[in-house]
Design a protein around this motif. Structure first.
Motif, PDB file in Angstrom:
ATOM      1  N   ASP A 191      44.501  -7.542  -1.684  1.00 22.07           N
ATOM      2  CA  ASP A 191      45.101  -8.628  -2.460  1.00 22.07           C
ATOM      3  C   ASP A 191      43.995  -9.178  -3.357  1.00 22.07           C
ATOM      4  O   ASP A 191      43.147  -9.957  -2.899  1.00 22.07           O
ATOM      5  CB  ASP A 191      45.632  -9.732  -1.536  1.00 22.07           C
ATOM      6  CG  ASP A 191      46.883  -9.289  -0.784  1.00 22.07           C
ATOM      7  OD1 ASP A 191      47.193  -8.093  -0.768  1.00 22.07           O
ATOM      8  OD2 ASP A 191      47.545 -10.168  -0.221  1.00 22.07           O
ATOM      9  N   VAL A 204      51.617  -1.856   5.648  1.00 24.69           N
ATOM     10  CA  VAL A 204      52.657  -1.928   6.670  1.00 24.69           C
ATOM     11  C   VAL A 204      53.275  -0.542   6.826  1.00 24.69           C
ATOM     12  O   VAL A 204      53.665   0.085   5.830  1.00 24.69           O
ATOM     13  CB  VAL A 204      53.740  -2.973   6.288  1.00 24.69           C
ATOM     14  CG1 VAL A 204      54.850  -3.023   7.325  1.00 24.69           C
ATOM     15  CG2 VAL A 204      53.115  -4.363   6.112  1.00 24.69           C
ATOM     16  N   TYR A 239      61.902  -6.109   4.058  1.00 27.85           N
ATOM     17  CA  TYR A 239      61.791  -4.722   4.522  1.00 27.85           C
ATOM     18  C   TYR A 239      63.086  -4.336   5.223  1.00 27.85           C
ATOM     19  O   TYR A 239      63.470  -4.964   6.209  1.00 27.85           O
ATOM     20  CB  TYR A 239      60.665  -4.567   5.545  1.00 27.85           C
ATOM     21  CG  TYR A 239      59.272  -4.785   5.025  1.00 27.85           C
ATOM     22  CD1 TYR A 239      58.818  -6.063   4.681  1.00 27.85           C
ATOM     23  CD2 TYR A 239      58.383  -3.721   4.901  1.00 27.85           C
ATOM     24  CE1 TYR A 239      57.533  -6.263   4.217  1.00 27.85           C
ATOM     25  CE2 TYR A 239      57.077  -3.917   4.438  1.00 27.85           C
ATOM     26  CZ  TYR A 239      56.672  -5.185   4.098  1.00 27.85           C
ATOM     27  OH  TYR A 239      55.386  -5.380   3.638  1.00 27.85           O
TER      28      TYR A 239
HETATM   29  C1  MD6 Z   1      53.556  -7.710   4.931  1.00 24.59           C
HETATM   30  N1  MD6 Z   1      51.551  -8.314   3.907  1.00 24.59           N
HETATM   31  O1  MD6 Z   1      53.117  -8.086   6.014  1.00 24.59           O
HETATM   32  C2  MD6 Z   1      52.652  -7.483   3.768  1.00 24.59           C
HETATM   33  N2  MD6 Z   1      48.554  -9.391   2.366  1.00 24.59           N
HETATM   34  O2  MD6 Z   1      54.722  -7.501   4.735  1.00 24.59           O
HETATM   35  C3  MD6 Z   1      50.520  -8.296   3.076  1.00 24.59           C
HETATM   36  O3  MD6 Z   1      50.428  -7.527   2.143  1.00 24.59           O
HETATM   37  C4  MD6 Z   1      49.450  -9.230   3.320  1.00 24.59           C
HETATM   38  O4  MD6 Z   1      50.240  -9.796   5.482  1.00 24.59           O
HETATM   39  C5  MD6 Z   1      47.526 -10.213   2.550  1.00 24.59           C
HETATM   40  C6  MD6 Z   1      47.377 -10.947   3.689  1.00 24.59           C
HETATM   41  C7  MD6 Z   1      48.298 -10.821   4.686  1.00 24.59           C
HETATM   42  C8  MD6 Z   1      49.362  -9.939   4.516  1.00 24.59           C
END
Ligand code: MD6
Ligand code: FE
Length: 214
Positions: free
Chosen positions: A134, A190, A123
């Motif tokens: 997910d 996010v 990012y």
């Molecule tokens: C992020 N995270 O934190 C994106 N998915 O950049 C996710 O999409 C995510 O943090 C499933 C479980 C935990 C996560």
């Protein structure tokens, strides 16, 4: 390294929902090794902006390591053994990455976690991730482990319906989120990354999400 939920000081773990925990600072000691592992992986499989099935470029840049990698294009979302850019297998998952995922899962009550995929998200300021579930894995019994490195971000943690109003949690360097069980298919995202400078990553946030895809 604490290896059971009961070994973590209460202040360092926050329940997000049933089956979901935020482990504050869990990856602090391993962070430099994790960043070295990310450098190694992205030197073989560089970050790229994937297209959504609708044809829009994602603001987050992505890569993968491990036996399978998550990809998105006009044909949809799926896991692939090879990087579609190079045509060769994704780089192996560095030992330090695999170890922190396993330890965090165990600390959150999910012993024996064996991820076969690690999605690496980059990012830069303004990058965001829309609310999503997910659900491209075939095995929802395994949790997902998510490690945040570098700049802080606001994590949106919703419910099982897209319309559920999300909680907003600030994730900082070395925080780890583990979720599974009743929370495995929760909507999350996010918020746009704020500008900043982190001593270890510079002007970016890096996120690792570990999955057992099958
Ligand atoms: C992020 N995270 O934190 C994106 N998915 O950049 C996710 O999409 C995510 O943090 C499933 C479980 C935990 C996560
Ligand atoms: Fe996700």
């Amino acid at each position: 390294m604490p290896d059971l939920l009961d070994d973590l000081p209460v202040d360092d773990r926050e329940p997000l929902a049933e089956g979901a925990w935020l482990l504050r600072g869990f990856a602090r000691e391993q962070a430099p090794a994790l960043l070295a592992g990310i450098d190694e992986a992205v030197s073989a499989a560089p970050f790229r902006h994937l297209l959504t099935p609708g044809g829009r470029s994602m603001s987050v840049a992505m890569s993968n390591c491990g036996a399978r990698g998550w990809v998105s294009d006009r044909r949809g979302y799926r896991y692939e053994a090879c990087d579609p850019v190079s045509g060769v297998p994704w780089p192996p998952m560095p030992t330090a990455l695999r170890a922190v995922a396993r330890e965090a899962a165990q600390a959150a009550g999910y012993p024996g976690f064996e991820p076969d995929a690690c999605l690496i998200n980059q990012y830069l300021p303004g990058a965001r991730m829309a609310l999503h579930q997910d659900r491209d894995e075939t095995d929802f019994a395994a949790p997902i482990v998510s490690v945040s490195l570098g700049l802080p971000a606001i994590f949106l943690f919703g419910g099982l319906a897209r319309a559920d109003k999300p909680q907003r949690r600030r994730l900082v360097h070395a925080d780890v989120v583990v979720w599974g069980g009743a929370s495995r298919l929760v909507f999350h995202g996010v918020a746009p990354l704020a500008r900043g400078e982190h001593p270890l990553t510079g002007p970016q946030r890096l996120n690792l999400t570990f999955r057992k895809t099958r």
